[in-house]
Design a protein around this motif. Structure first.
Motif, PDB file in Angstrom:
ATOM      1  N   SER A   1      -5.053  -9.523  -1.190  1.00  0.00           N
ATOM      2  CA  SER A   1      -3.905  -9.764  -0.711  1.00  0.00           C
ATOM      3  C   SER A   1      -4.399  -9.419   1.647  1.00  0.00           C
ATOM      4  O   SER A   1      -5.322  -8.423   1.108  1.00  0.00           O
TER       5      SER A   1
ATOM      6  N   SER B   1      -2.204  -8.844   3.752  1.00  0.00           N
ATOM      7  CA  SER B   1      -1.227  -8.473   4.081  1.00  0.00           C
ATOM      8  C   SER B   1      -1.214  -6.924   3.708  1.00  0.00           C
ATOM      9  O   SER B   1      -0.104  -5.752   4.068  1.00  0.00           O
ATOM     10  N   ASN B   2      -1.567  -6.654   2.174  1.00  0.00           N
ATOM     11  CA  ASN B   2      -0.759  -5.824   0.927  1.00  0.00           C
ATOM     12  C   ASN B   2      -2.243  -5.014   0.840  1.00  0.00           C
ATOM     13  O   ASN B   2      -1.861  -5.366  -0.517  1.00  0.00           O
ATOM     14  N   TYR B   3      -4.004  -5.161   1.130  1.00  0.00           N
ATOM     15  CA  TYR B   3      -4.868  -5.258   0.771  1.00  0.00           C
ATOM     16  C   TYR B   3      -5.237  -3.403  -0.331  1.00  0.00           C
ATOM     17  O   TYR B   3      -4.515  -2.482   0.575  1.00  0.00           O
ATOM     18  N   THR B   4      -5.173  -4.072  -1.635  1.00  0.00           N
ATOM     19  CA  THR B   4      -5.106  -2.844  -2.843  1.00  0.00           C
ATOM     20  C   THR B   4      -6.919  -2.995  -3.425  1.00  0.00           C
ATOM     21  O   THR B   4      -7.052  -4.155  -4.011  1.00  0.00           O
TER      22      THR B   4
ATOM     23  N   ASP C   1      -1.668 -15.724   1.954  1.00  0.00           N
ATOM     24  CA  ASP C   1      -2.053 -14.402   2.267  1.00  0.00           C
ATOM     25  C   ASP C   1      -3.208 -14.195   1.579  1.00  0.00           C
ATOM     26  O   ASP C   1      -3.424 -12.463   0.728  1.00  0.00           O
TER      27      ASP C   1
END
Length: 276
Positions: free
Chosen positions: A184, A186-189, A156
């Motif tokens: 990430s 799936s949860n790009y921040t 990921d």
């Protein structure tokens, strides 16, 4: 600390030979060294240099492992390098280093992994040793790069800064290092500490996918070309690997959530013209 190792590490970071700082170690580095000794029991702690937002040190831990240590002002960077690096190490412990320590609270923030005796791909190219390498050994690097691609594909994680400087040849294997700025899929921040200017240049023009966009497959393909096909007898296998990596470009693209404003862009262009 071993002089050959301190010199090699300094060369890798700054491109110049190491010199002892003696009593001229920066105060913040001295305080960090005291913290690492008192809280973690590290010993033979050696300040190497400072660059951008990191301090770099070497040390020995209680298990007599030699550590490479980064420290700075932004706790998220050191936690991020530990978490992202460990995710890849669990998938493939031959082509990724094991993160060992990090701290993202209190007065001092740092990340450490065991230092390995290796040389970056870029240095091997610059000193001519990549060109002189036997075809069989060079093909081992190509196959290792393909295994790194497969691990990243399963993970990921998007590294975002894959280039020859961030590959180390350690023993017989190619190893991908430096997950400090990874994110990430799936949860790009975006990391809070990343400025617009830093993001604009992240990955360098030659190896990133596009300005403000990162795709590890694209970067890996450019690094594969950097190594090159070792010999005609490996051409079919090399081309198959290149085709597989190329076919995955576009699947795991990260687009920056931060962009330049019009004023910042105008200032950058005016500054560039003034320098000319």
């Amino acid at each position: 600390m071993d002089k050959n190792i301190t010199n090699r590490v300094h060369q890798g970071i700054k491109g110049t030979p190491y010199r002892s700082y003696g009593e001229d170690i920066p105060e913040n580095a001295k305080n960090l060294m005291d913290f690492l000794a008192n809280k973690y029991g590290f010993y033979d702690i050696t300040f190497i240099t400072a660059r951008v937002y990191n301090l770099f040190l070497l040390a020995m831990d209680k298990n007599d492992r030699m550590l490479f240590i980064k420290s700075g002002r932004h706790p998220e960077l050191y936690r991020n390098e530990y978490v992202m690096g460990r995710a890849l190490w669990k998938l493939d412990n031959k082509h990724f280093l094991e993160p060992l320590y990090y701290s993202d609270s209190g007065k001092f923030f740092f990340f450490a992994n065991e230092i390995m005796n290796g040389t970056s791909l870029q240095v091997l190219f610059d000193n001519g040793k990549l060109r002189e390498m036997s075809p069989a050994k060079k093909m081992t690097l190509v196959r290792d790069l393909y295994k790194i691609f497969q691990a990243l594909k399963k993970s990921d994680v998007v590294h975002r800064d894959i280039r020859p400087d961030n590959f180390a040849v350690i023993g017989r294997h190619l190893v991908l290092i430096d997950f400090q700025l990874a994110v990430s899929k799936s949860n790009y921040t975006e990391l809070e500490s990343m400025s617009v200017g830093r993001l604009r240049g992240l990955g360098t023009r030659k190896y990133r996918y596009k300005t403000w966009q990162w795709d590890d497959s694209y970067s890996l393909l450019q690094c594969l070309k950097f190594i090159g096909c070792p010999a005609p007898e490996y051409r079919a296998e090399y081309n198959k690997i290149a085709h597989d990596i190329k076919s995955y470009i576009g699947h795991d693209v990260i687009k920056s959530s931060k962009h330049e404003g019009a004023l910042h862009r105008l200032f950058r262009h005016l500054t560039k013209k003034h320098k000319k």
